[in-house]
Structure formats: C-alpha cells, structure tokens
Design a protein around this motif. Sequence first.
Motif, PDB file in Angstrom:
ATOM      1  N   ARG A 107      41.917   4.690  -0.433  1.00 36.86           N
ATOM      2  CA  ARG A 107      43.030   4.221   0.479  1.00 36.86           C
ATOM      3  C   ARG A 107      42.744   3.535   1.997  1.00 36.86           C
ATOM      4  O   ARG A 107      41.670   3.969   2.520  1.00 36.86           O
ATOM      5  CB  ARG A 107      43.849   5.572   0.846  1.00 36.86           C
ATOM      6  N   LEU A 108      43.337   2.414   2.115  1.00 34.10           N
ATOM      7  CA  LEU A 108      43.183   2.009   3.230  1.00 34.10           C
ATOM      8  C   LEU A 108      44.247   2.076   4.118  1.00 34.10           C
ATOM      9  O   LEU A 108      45.296   1.466   3.716  1.00 34.10           O
ATOM     10  CB  LEU A 108      42.700   0.402   3.124  1.00 34.10           C
ATOM     11  N   ASN A 109      43.999   2.445   5.528  1.00 33.44           N
ATOM     12  CA  ASN A 109      45.073   2.951   6.276  1.00 33.44           C
ATOM     13  C   ASN A 109      46.421   3.554   5.671  1.00 33.44           C
ATOM     14  O   ASN A 109      47.464   3.189   5.884  1.00 33.44           O
ATOM     15  CB  ASN A 109      45.635   1.640   6.868  1.00 33.44           C
ATOM     16  N   GLY A 110      45.848   4.554   4.896  1.00 31.70           N
ATOM     17  CA  GLY A 110      46.860   5.411   4.093  1.00 31.70           C
ATOM     18  C   GLY A 110      47.478   4.774   2.922  1.00 31.70           C
ATOM     19  O   GLY A 110      48.415   5.699   2.430  1.00 31.70           O
ATOM     20  N   ILE A 111      47.225   3.592   2.451  1.00 35.69           N
ATOM     21  CA  ILE A 111      47.820   3.042   1.390  1.00 35.69           C
ATOM     22  C   ILE A 111      46.592   2.764   0.378  1.00 35.69           C
ATOM     23  O   ILE A 111      45.669   2.119   0.558  1.00 35.69           O
ATOM     24  CB  ILE A 111      48.679   1.795   1.669  1.00 35.69           C
ATOM     25  N   GLU A 112      46.922   3.315  -0.940  1.00 39.38           N
ATOM     26  CA  GLU A 112      45.979   2.902  -1.986  1.00 39.38           C
ATOM     27  C   GLU A 112      45.823   1.367  -2.068  1.00 39.38           C
ATOM     28  O   GLU A 112      46.789   0.461  -1.935  1.00 39.38           O
ATOM     29  CB  GLU A 112      46.501   3.579  -3.277  1.00 39.38           C
ATOM     30  N   ILE A 113      44.653   1.114  -2.616  1.00 41.84           N
ATOM     31  CA  ILE A 113      44.213  -0.277  -2.340  1.00 41.84           C
ATOM     32  C   ILE A 113      45.045  -1.075  -3.551  1.00 41.84           C
ATOM     33  O   ILE A 113      45.358  -0.641  -4.535  1.00 41.84           O
ATOM     34  CB  ILE A 113      42.706  -0.199  -2.808  1.00 41.84           C
ATOM     35  N   SER A 114      45.140  -2.279  -3.331  1.00 42.21           N
ATOM     36  CA  SER A 114      45.980  -3.237  -4.018  1.00 42.21           C
ATOM     37  C   SER A 114      45.258  -3.439  -5.075  1.00 42.21           C
ATOM     38  O   SER A 114      44.083  -3.138  -5.434  1.00 42.21           O
ATOM     39  CB  SER A 114      46.405  -4.594  -3.305  1.00 42.21           C
ATOM     40  N   GLN A 115      46.063  -3.970  -6.504  1.00 44.46           N
ATOM     41  CA  GLN A 115      45.270  -3.712  -7.446  1.00 44.46           C
ATOM     42  C   GLN A 115      44.275  -5.140  -7.619  1.00 44.46           C
ATOM     43  O   GLN A 115      43.233  -5.093  -7.999  1.00 44.46           O
ATOM     44  CB  GLN A 115      46.387  -4.281  -8.802  1.00 44.46           C
ATOM     45  N   GLU A 116      44.678  -6.252  -6.716  1.00 40.04           N
ATOM     46  CA  GLU A 116      43.918  -7.582  -6.738  1.00 40.04           C
ATOM     47  C   GLU A 116      42.472  -7.158  -6.085  1.00 40.04           C
ATOM     48  O   GLU A 116      41.708  -7.512  -6.358  1.00 40.04           O
ATOM     49  CB  GLU A 116      44.765  -8.580  -5.789  1.00 40.04           C
ATOM     50  N   LYS A 117      42.812  -6.361  -4.812  1.00 39.09           N
ATOM     51  CA  LYS A 117      41.480  -6.101  -4.270  1.00 39.09           C
ATOM     52  C   LYS A 117      40.651  -5.112  -4.991  1.00 39.09           C
ATOM     53  O   LYS A 117      39.173  -5.174  -5.260  1.00 39.09           O
ATOM     54  CB  LYS A 117      41.569  -5.462  -2.783  1.00 39.09           C
ATOM     55  N   PHE A 118      41.211  -4.203  -5.726  1.00 40.64           N
ATOM     56  CA  PHE A 118      40.522  -3.147  -6.606  1.00 40.64           C
ATOM     57  C   PHE A 118      39.543  -3.873  -7.490  1.00 40.64           C
ATOM     58  O   PHE A 118      38.504  -3.903  -7.805  1.00 40.64           O
ATOM     59  CB  PHE A 118      41.388  -2.213  -7.263  1.00 40.64           C
ATOM     60  N   LEU A 119      40.468  -5.040  -8.236  1.00 42.02           N
ATOM     61  CA  LEU A 119      39.547  -5.706  -9.339  1.00 42.02           C
ATOM     62  C   LEU A 119      38.669  -6.529  -8.746  1.00 42.02           C
ATOM     63  O   LEU A 119      37.501  -6.603  -9.268  1.00 42.02           O
ATOM     64  CB  LEU A 119      40.658  -6.537 -10.127  1.00 42.02           C
ATOM     65  N   ALA A 120      38.714  -7.114  -7.540  1.00 42.18           N
ATOM     66  CA  ALA A 120      37.778  -7.861  -7.151  1.00 42.18           C
ATOM     67  C   ALA A 120      36.395  -7.071  -6.611  1.00 42.18           C
ATOM     68  O   ALA A 120      35.416  -7.639  -7.224  1.00 42.18           O
ATOM     69  CB  ALA A 120      38.245  -8.636  -5.943  1.00 42.18           C
ATOM     70  N   TYR A 121      36.714  -6.188  -5.959  1.00 46.19           N
ATOM     71  CA  TYR A 121      35.459  -5.119  -5.739  1.00 46.19           C
ATOM     72  C   TYR A 121      34.972  -4.363  -7.091  1.00 46.19           C
ATOM     73  O   TYR A 121      33.739  -4.370  -7.084  1.00 46.19           O
ATOM     74  CB  TYR A 121      35.834  -4.001  -4.829  1.00 46.19           C
ATOM     75  N   PHE A 122      35.647  -4.085  -8.126  1.00 45.30           N
ATOM     76  CA  PHE A 122      35.462  -3.260  -9.368  1.00 45.30           C
ATOM     77  C   PHE A 122      34.526  -4.182 -10.149  1.00 45.30           C
ATOM     78  O   PHE A 122      33.281  -3.741 -10.317  1.00 45.30           O
ATOM     79  CB  PHE A 122      36.472  -2.764  -9.845  1.00 45.30           C
ATOM     80  N   TRP A 123      34.816  -5.569 -10.356  1.00 44.06           N
ATOM     81  CA  TRP A 123      34.080  -6.379 -10.889  1.00 44.06           C
ATOM     82  C   TRP A 123      32.918  -6.922 -10.282  1.00 44.06           C
ATOM     83  O   TRP A 123      31.790  -7.104 -10.992  1.00 44.06           O
ATOM     84  CB  TRP A 123      34.917  -7.479 -11.643  1.00 44.06           C
ATOM     85  N   TRP A 124      32.921  -6.931  -9.031  1.00 45.88           N
ATOM     86  CA  TRP A 124      31.700  -7.319  -8.513  1.00 45.88           C
ATOM     87  C   TRP A 124      30.557  -6.215  -8.479  1.00 45.88           C
ATOM     88  O   TRP A 124      29.622  -6.321  -8.851  1.00 45.88           O
ATOM     89  CB  TRP A 124      32.102  -7.424  -6.739  1.00 45.88           C
ATOM     90  N   CYS A 125      30.934  -4.936  -8.445  1.00 49.49           N
ATOM     91  CA  CYS A 125      30.107  -3.952  -8.568  1.00 49.49           C
ATOM     92  C   CYS A 125      29.632  -3.642 -10.053  1.00 49.49           C
ATOM     93  O   CYS A 125      28.574  -3.456 -10.402  1.00 49.49           O
ATOM     94  CB  CYS A 125      30.664  -2.492  -7.919  1.00 49.49           C
ATOM     95  N   TYR A 126      30.611  -3.640 -10.731  1.00 50.20           N
ATOM     96  CA  TYR A 126      30.367  -3.463 -12.209  1.00 50.20           C
ATOM     97  C   TYR A 126      29.183  -4.435 -12.814  1.00 50.20           C
ATOM     98  O   TYR A 126      28.472  -4.147 -13.369  1.00 50.20           O
ATOM     99  CB  TYR A 126      31.590  -3.395 -12.998  1.00 50.20           C
ATOM    100  N   ASP A 127      29.738  -5.610 -12.418  1.00 52.99           N
ATOM    101  CA  ASP A 127      28.694  -6.874 -13.301  1.00 52.99           C
ATOM    102  C   ASP A 127      27.465  -6.709 -12.710  1.00 52.99           C
ATOM    103  O   ASP A 127      26.581  -7.096 -13.168  1.00 52.99           O
ATOM    104  CB  ASP A 127      29.546  -8.237 -12.782  1.00 52.99           C
ATOM    105  N   ARG A 128      27.189  -6.712 -11.387  1.00 50.09           N
ATOM    106  CA  ARG A 128      26.134  -6.566 -10.735  1.00 50.09           C
ATOM    107  C   ARG A 128      25.209  -5.366 -11.129  1.00 50.09           C
ATOM    108  O   ARG A 128      24.061  -5.574 -11.651  1.00 50.09           O
ATOM    109  CB  ARG A 128      26.095  -6.447  -8.987  1.00 50.09           C
ATOM    110  N   LEU A 129      25.880  -4.135 -11.543  1.00 48.67           N
ATOM    111  CA  LEU A 129      25.058  -3.116 -11.921  1.00 48.67           C
ATOM    112  C   LEU A 129      24.739  -3.489 -13.238  1.00 48.67           C
ATOM    113  O   LEU A 129      23.568  -2.910 -14.136  1.00 48.67           O
ATOM    114  CB  LEU A 129      25.780  -1.817 -11.890  1.00 48.67           C
ATOM    115  N   LYS A 130      25.471  -4.076 -14.193  1.00 42.70           N
ATOM    116  CA  LYS A 130      25.387  -4.311 -15.581  1.00 42.70           C
ATOM    117  C   LYS A 130      24.336  -5.099 -15.729  1.00 42.70           C
ATOM    118  O   LYS A 130      23.345  -5.280 -16.537  1.00 42.70           O
ATOM    119  CB  LYS A 130      26.619  -4.786 -16.238  1.00 42.70           C
ATOM    120  N   GLU A 131      24.056  -6.051 -14.899  1.00 40.98           N
ATOM    121  CA  GLU A 131      23.085  -7.139 -14.681  1.00 40.98           C
ATOM    122  C   GLU A 131      21.607  -6.543 -14.387  1.00 40.98           C
ATOM    123  O   GLU A 131      20.599  -6.805 -15.113  1.00 40.98           O
ATOM    124  CB  GLU A 131      23.295  -8.151 -13.932  1.00 40.98           C
ATOM    125  N   LYS A 132      21.742  -5.614 -13.485  1.00 37.56           N
ATOM    126  CA  LYS A 132      20.401  -4.909 -13.086  1.00 37.56           C
ATOM    127  C   LYS A 132      19.839  -3.625 -13.678  1.00 37.56           C
ATOM    128  O   LYS A 132      18.609  -3.436 -13.501  1.00 37.56           O
ATOM    129  CB  LYS A 132      20.402  -4.699 -11.412  1.00 37.56           C
TER     130      LYS A 132
END
Length: 507
Positions: A109-134
């Motif tokens: 939650r950012l400022n009391g509101i659950e993260i938007s789907q767009e932001k969630f996916l951007a951060y999710f794939w950034w973390c997931y792909d980098r970890l998958k690679e390393k």
Amino acid sequence: MSEQEGGNGSSKSSSLTNYEEALEALSSLIIRRTRADGSNFGDQFDVLFVYLKMLDLEEQISNMKIIHVAGTKGKGSTCTFTESILRNCGFRTGLFTSPHLIDIRERFRLNGIEISQEKFLAYFWWCYDRLKEKTDDNVPMPNYFRFLALLAFKIFAEEQVDVAIMEVGLGGKYDATNVVKEPIVCGITSLGYDHMEILGNTLGEIAGEKAGIFKDRIPAFTVPQPEEAMHVLEDKASKLNVPLQVVPPLDAKLLNGLTLGLEGEHQYLNAALAIALCSTWLKRTGNIGDAYLERTDTLPEQFIKGLTSASLQGRAQIVSDMHFKNDQSNELVFFLDGAHSPESMEVCARWFSLAIKDNSPDEMLFHRQLDNPKSSHDVVKMQHGERGAQRKSAPILLFNCLTVRDPQLLLPRLMETCADHDRSSKSVGKSHARQKTGTITDIVPEELKDDIEMSASNCEHSAVFSSLPVAIKWLRDRSQQNQSVRFQVLVTGSLHLVGDVLKLVKK
C-alpha cells in the motif's frame, strides 16, 4: 526505477493476461516451510542478503526510515493504525502486510491505497527477471514470501516513501523482513500459540523468535504479555541494549468521543502500540521534540483522525450479501474475522456477541424506518407496537482452518466464549480444505472429515460442505426460504476463508 530498468516490466504491464502470468510466476515460488533447521527457514537466512545485492537494494534499505512489527495477534491492525496516523501527519507511507484477502496487491500500500496493477507489474517483472537471471542451483530463486518482501522493499525505495511500515510474516528472527539492520523503532504485538510447528511449542520459544527483530540500541515497544513471554522479551532486549517499553491500552477518552476505525475492544491495545511507534518514529526522525512524547492527557488531531479512519478488511468486518442487494426482503449478513489462534478465537467471539446485539434485526429495521416515517403517528406506532413482530435473528458459524491448525483447539474457545455472552452459535456450515496457491480449494480432503465432524459434535446442528460456494449457496437458499429470519453468519478460523467469502458475497 529508471525507464531502462523498468523497460521489461513496463512492456508487460498493460494486460490482464500478463497479470495472470505474474501470479503464475509467483505461485511457482511456493514451497513448504519447516522448522528453523531446514534450507528454507533458518540456516539459509543469510541468502537474503545475496538477493539484496542482486537487486541493488542494500543501500536503499539502509536509507529507509522503517517501522518493524512482529507478534502473534494484532500485527496487521497495529501496522494499519500506524500507517493511517503517519499518513494523516502528512507523510508519504508504504505499508507491507500479509496475507492478502482477495488480490496480492493488497500487501503493498502506498499512502493507504493498494499499488496499481501497472506499477505492481513493472516492479514485479523487474525483480523477478533479474533474480531469474542471477540465481542458480547454489542460490535458487527466493520462496514466495521472501520474494514478496524483497518486492516490497523495491517498491518503497523506488516510490520514495517517507516511512515504510513492515509487518513480519512469520516469527521474526528468520523472517524475510528482518534484513532491516537499523529500523527506526520496533513493535511486538500480543503473543500467543500459533505456527508452533515452525516457531516452537512454548510461549518462551515463540517470544524468542519474535524478539529476533530487536536491533542493538533501537527502541522497541510491546503490550502486556504472559509472564513467560515477557521474561524472554526483556532478556533479549537487555542483551542488545534495547530500551523496551510496555504500553497499556489506549484510553478511549483520548479520542474525543469518536471510535476507532477498527472494531473490537482489543483494538485499543493495538492502537496504543501504534501511537507509541508513531511518536517514537516522529521523534527519532527529527519531526517532534521530547515534550510532545510526554503528554498523556491528549492526542494530536492527526493521531485521532488516523486512528478513527483506519480500515482493514477481514478484521471485525460486517458485510451484507450483495447477492440480495436489490431484494430488501432477504437479509444475509456476514461477520468476518480472520482469527486463527485459540486466544484470537476468544476475542472474535466477544466481538461477534456484541456485534449481533448492536446489529439486531429489530434495531436495524426500526432505525431504518425511523429515517423516513410516513407520519409522527407511524413513529409512535412502531415504538409501541410493531417491533415485536420484526425479524428473528439466526446466528450461524461458517468455520475453516488450515490443516496445520487443530479445529478441536479453536472451536471450543469460540463456542464457550459465545455461550458466556448468552448466545448460541449454530454451526451449520464448515468448509475445511487445504491451502493451495493462497486460496481455498474446492475439495474437502477425505482424511479431514472425521476431525471436522468431531469438532462440530458439540453444536446443536452442524454440516460439512464439499466446497465454500456450496456452503454460500446453502445460506442464500435458506435466507430466501425464511424471509422472516435475519441470518447472521460469523466467518472465522482463517484469513484465507475470509478472503474467499468476500470474493463470493461482494460479487
């Protein structure tokens, strides 16, 4: 996150299909957790710092102004109060909690509101792909909760929150959130028996795991605890030079006639802990002085607003079945509370017993009619003659617990406490099932049926349904067939059950 860094995630972030792909990828990280002697818990805790390096999060976490909260009961409520207070004080907040009830994004939650789907996916794939690679065979992908905790740190760092409130998922010492080396302040909520297969069989052992979030000389607060647990907390605090303070329940008078946003008497304890955490955070970050903390006769307006406007799904929540939203003749009301330990069962039962009195069919219909009476004569008539003919109420229990918990320990505490409040709860719907991918499956394992029926034997009427949708359909059918009765359904035993019921009744 820069455009270049977020490129892969941004290109994937627009479609529902991609969101489902992200959830599938996340589900692939689910593995069974064991006692603190296995590769997934305990010995391999240090691998978390390898993940932090892979994600370039070490410096970013060290710069965060974090509030860290562990405990058995009330963690989510305490964190919710804390976030609401600091948001109302004008700070940009990040809140990480678990589990989610309907959508994974509830955890961030950012400022009391659950993260938007767009932001969630951007951060999710950034973390997931980098970890998958390393990652590789020696350092495999992090498990489900560890990945979510790492994702939370990434989100809060990139979103530049002023404060990150991190709720411990399990235990404390080996929890993924415990990579925080220097939080601003720590909190320990009420302790009790839960997750004993992982944390230990005594309150002392459990308290030792929770106290694992204490850091050298970092102030910490807790609430009154059982003697065995308090002794361990004090001992751990002493060894780390932690100034540990015990806070009493909040005096309701300090709210100036208002009520807490979260229902239940136990919330006054969680609110008091939140006030202590916020006050200390404000002081240690240079936002207030010592004189502010010494005042015990009043609360700042922002604190009161934060406490009274806080909201949290699945904790002492009352929801009418949306299936009947256009049919005022049917009343099926769900009282939802994710209690899942013996102690929290008692708290839940006390809340339900009081809530059904406050929401009795006579009172609700009477006041609804008074809102728009045809004449003053109608008001007098209702006051003196018609209320006795209003609907009867039927308290019902819809119960589920995961296989790691014993219904024969939970149900008696619930039923006995309800009986103490001169109420009988008829257990007519029990949907027991294994946890799978964070939800309740539709199949009742055969090996559970005997235990379920045995735990239900003390109730006047009981039944076991093959799935939750079948149980809900049964309730809806009974409501339609008995329109003179207001069905008041207590849903408890598991936050997963509560989440699945919310999905069904809000449709």
